[in-house]
Design a protein around this motif. Structure first.
Motif, PDB file in Angstrom:
ATOM      1  N   GLY A 127     -14.034  41.923   4.345  1.00 46.79           N
ATOM      2  CA  GLY A 127     -14.375  43.244   3.861  1.00 46.79           C
ATOM      3  C   GLY A 127     -15.552  43.919   4.534  1.00 46.79           C
ATOM      4  O   GLY A 127     -15.801  43.740   5.735  1.00 46.79           O
ATOM      5  N   PRO A 128     -16.312  44.690   3.730  1.00 48.67           N
ATOM      6  CA  PRO A 128     -17.396  45.513   4.277  1.00 48.67           C
ATOM      7  C   PRO A 128     -18.466  44.723   5.025  1.00 48.67           C
ATOM      8  O   PRO A 128     -19.062  45.243   5.965  1.00 48.67           O
ATOM      9  N   ASP A 129     -18.717  43.491   4.606  1.00 49.66           N
ATOM     10  CA  ASP A 129     -19.737  42.694   5.284  1.00 49.66           C
ATOM     11  C   ASP A 129     -19.367  42.484   6.754  1.00 49.66           C
ATOM     12  O   ASP A 129     -20.190  42.661   7.651  1.00 49.66           O
ATOM     13  N   TYR A 130     -18.100  42.147   7.017  1.00 49.89           N
ATOM     14  CA  TYR A 130     -17.665  41.955   8.398  1.00 49.89           C
ATOM     15  C   TYR A 130     -17.522  43.301   9.110  1.00 49.89           C
ATOM     16  O   TYR A 130     -17.840  43.417  10.295  1.00 49.89           O
ATOM     17  N   THR A 131     -17.058  44.325   8.401  1.00 52.45           N
ATOM     18  CA  THR A 131     -16.920  45.647   9.001  1.00 52.45           C
ATOM     19  C   THR A 131     -18.274  46.163   9.486  1.00 52.45           C
ATOM     20  O   THR A 131     -18.383  46.696  10.595  1.00 52.45           O
ATOM     21  N   ASP A 132     -19.316  45.977   8.676  1.00 52.55           N
ATOM     22  CA  ASP A 132     -20.668  46.385   9.075  1.00 52.55           C
ATOM     23  C   ASP A 132     -21.147  45.590  10.285  1.00 52.55           C
ATOM     24  O   ASP A 132     -21.738  46.147  11.213  1.00 52.55           O
ATOM     25  N   TYR A 133     -20.894  44.291  10.268  1.00 53.24           N
ATOM     26  CA  TYR A 133     -21.271  43.424  11.389  1.00 53.24           C
ATOM     27  C   TYR A 133     -20.542  43.866  12.659  1.00 53.24           C
ATOM     28  O   TYR A 133     -21.142  43.990  13.731  1.00 53.24           O
ATOM     29  N   ALA A 134     -19.238  44.126  12.535  1.00 49.76           N
ATOM     30  CA  ALA A 134     -18.426  44.532  13.688  1.00 49.76           C
ATOM     31  C   ALA A 134     -18.886  45.876  14.251  1.00 49.76           C
ATOM     32  O   ALA A 134     -18.807  46.104  15.459  1.00 49.76           O
ATOM     33  N   ALA A 135     -19.379  46.751  13.388  1.00 56.36           N
ATOM     34  CA  ALA A 135     -19.814  48.081  13.832  1.00 56.36           C
ATOM     35  C   ALA A 135     -21.078  48.018  14.679  1.00 56.36           C
ATOM     36  O   ALA A 135     -21.333  48.924  15.477  1.00 56.36           O
ATOM     37  N   THR A 136     -21.858  46.953  14.540  1.00 56.90           N
ATOM     38  CA  THR A 136     -23.137  46.870  15.254  1.00 56.90           C
ATOM     39  C   THR A 136     -23.202  45.745  16.289  1.00 56.90           C
ATOM     40  O   THR A 136     -24.206  45.619  16.985  1.00 56.90           O
ATOM     41  N   THR A 137     -22.159  44.945  16.391  1.00 54.95           N
ATOM     42  CA  THR A 137     -22.184  43.791  17.290  1.00 54.95           C
ATOM     43  C   THR A 137     -20.985  43.833  18.240  1.00 54.95           C
ATOM     44  O   THR A 137     -19.843  43.892  17.780  1.00 54.95           O
ATOM     45  N   PRO A 138     -21.225  43.797  19.558  1.00 54.45           N
ATOM     46  CA  PRO A 138     -20.116  43.816  20.520  1.00 54.45           C
ATOM     47  C   PRO A 138     -19.195  42.596  20.346  1.00 54.45           C
ATOM     48  O   PRO A 138     -19.602  41.573  19.820  1.00 54.45           O
ATOM     49  N   ARG A 139     -17.978  42.723  20.835  1.00 50.76           N
ATOM     50  CA  ARG A 139     -17.001  41.650  20.688  1.00 50.76           C
ATOM     51  C   ARG A 139     -17.286  40.457  21.602  1.00 50.76           C
ATOM     52  O   ARG A 139     -17.340  39.325  21.159  1.00 50.76           O
ATOM     53  N   LEU A 140     -17.402  40.721  22.902  1.00 48.68           N
ATOM     54  CA  LEU A 140     -17.375  39.636  23.887  1.00 48.68           C
ATOM     55  C   LEU A 140     -18.550  39.625  24.852  1.00 48.68           C
ATOM     56  O   LEU A 140     -19.022  38.558  25.241  1.00 48.68           O
ATOM     57  N   ILE A 141     -19.014  40.801  25.249  1.00 50.82           N
ATOM     58  CA  ILE A 141     -20.090  40.905  26.240  1.00 50.82           C
ATOM     59  C   ILE A 141     -21.265  41.646  25.613  1.00 50.82           C
ATOM     60  O   ILE A 141     -21.105  42.778  25.165  1.00 50.82           O
ATOM     61  N   PRO A 142     -22.443  41.002  25.549  1.00 43.68           N
ATOM     62  CA  PRO A 142     -23.595  41.652  24.925  1.00 43.68           C
ATOM     63  C   PRO A 142     -23.860  43.045  25.499  1.00 43.68           C
ATOM     64  O   PRO A 142     -23.845  43.232  26.706  1.00 43.68           O
ATOM     65  N   ARG A 143     -24.078  43.997  24.605  1.00 46.11           N
ATOM     66  CA  ARG A 143     -24.414  45.388  24.938  1.00 46.11           C
ATOM     67  C   ARG A 143     -23.339  46.136  25.723  1.00 46.11           C
ATOM     68  O   ARG A 143     -23.582  47.237  26.209  1.00 46.11           O
ATOM     69  N   VAL A 144     -22.172  45.538  25.872  1.00 50.09           N
ATOM     70  CA  VAL A 144     -21.107  46.198  26.643  1.00 50.09           C
ATOM     71  C   VAL A 144     -19.866  46.430  25.795  1.00 50.09           C
ATOM     72  O   VAL A 144     -19.454  47.544  25.539  1.00 50.09           O
ATOM     73  N   TRP A 145     -19.240  45.319  25.337  1.00 48.59           N
ATOM     74  CA  TRP A 145     -17.991  45.435  24.562  1.00 48.59           C
ATOM     75  C   TRP A 145     -17.830  44.248  23.651  1.00 48.59           C
ATOM     76  O   TRP A 145     -17.949  43.134  24.006  1.00 48.59           O
TER      77      TRP A 145
END
Length: 195
Positions: free
Chosen positions: A177-195
């Motif tokens: 839920g929202p806890d992961y959605t918030d985390y996903a909104a501020t943290t890149p998937r695979l490459i820091p500061r890129v994607w």
């Protein structure tokens, strides 16, 4: 001068042995909670394994052809460049697995007591074990010292990881839920500061 075939199999063997050894040790050590999974997905694991086998076979077949398109210098230099990348990738993956502790699973498996982890490498990317795995594979592919072979092995791994990340993010957003959605909104998937 090092025989390049010896270098290829040495790096591949060390990579596989270390990768699976570390993962097996953590899987054996984890006690896990007694909770049942809310969601479990295994197809993306099969995609990762299948693409890995196809990518390795294609890369080795390309690297054995003549003439090759050198990636870096000669094959000895390529092996020397490859090893630090392989070990760095394995270290990042190990750090991610260790940070997850009992929440680590080889497949996508969401449990009712699962928190959103934001410590260790998860401060920088949402999927650091995949970041480490991709770095290790790109390093191992470098030892082949052939641009098309490197592109096939690294590209097939990246394609499988993109599918896995999409699948995993979808499941985690739905179940955490929202806890992961918030985390996903501020943290890149695979490459820091890129994607």
């Amino acid at each position: 001068m090092m025989n390049w075939r010896v270098g290829v199999w040495t790096v591949a063997g060390l990579t596989c042995a270390t990768w699976y050894g570390v993962e097996a040790a953590w899987m054996a050590r984890r006690r896990g909670s007694g909770s049942r999974p809310l969601a479990s997905e295994r197809r993306s694991t099969l995609v990762l394994l299948g693409m890995g086998v196809l990518g390795e076979a294609g890369a080795v077949a390309l690297a054995w052809r003549r003439p090759t398109v050198p990636l870096v210098g000669d094959r000895t230099t390529a092996a020397l460049v490859a090893l630090p990348a392989v070990w760095a990738g394995l270290a990042v993956r190990w750090w991610a697995v260790r940070t997850l502790g009992t929440h680590f699973r080889a497949t996508i498996d969401v449990r009712d007591d699962q928190p959103v982890i934001r410590t260790g490498p998860y401060r920088y990317v949402r999927h650091p074990s995949y970041t480490g795995g991709l770095l290790a594979v790109a390093g191992a592919a470098t030892v082949l010292n052939d641009v098309p072979a490197w592109l096939v092995l690294t590209g097939s791994t990246l394609a499988a990881l993109l599918y896995r990340i999409h699948t995993e993010d979808t499941i985690l957003i739905h179940h955490l839920g929202p806890d992961y959605t918030d985390y996903a909104a501020t943290t890149p998937r695979l490459i820091p500061r890129v994607w």
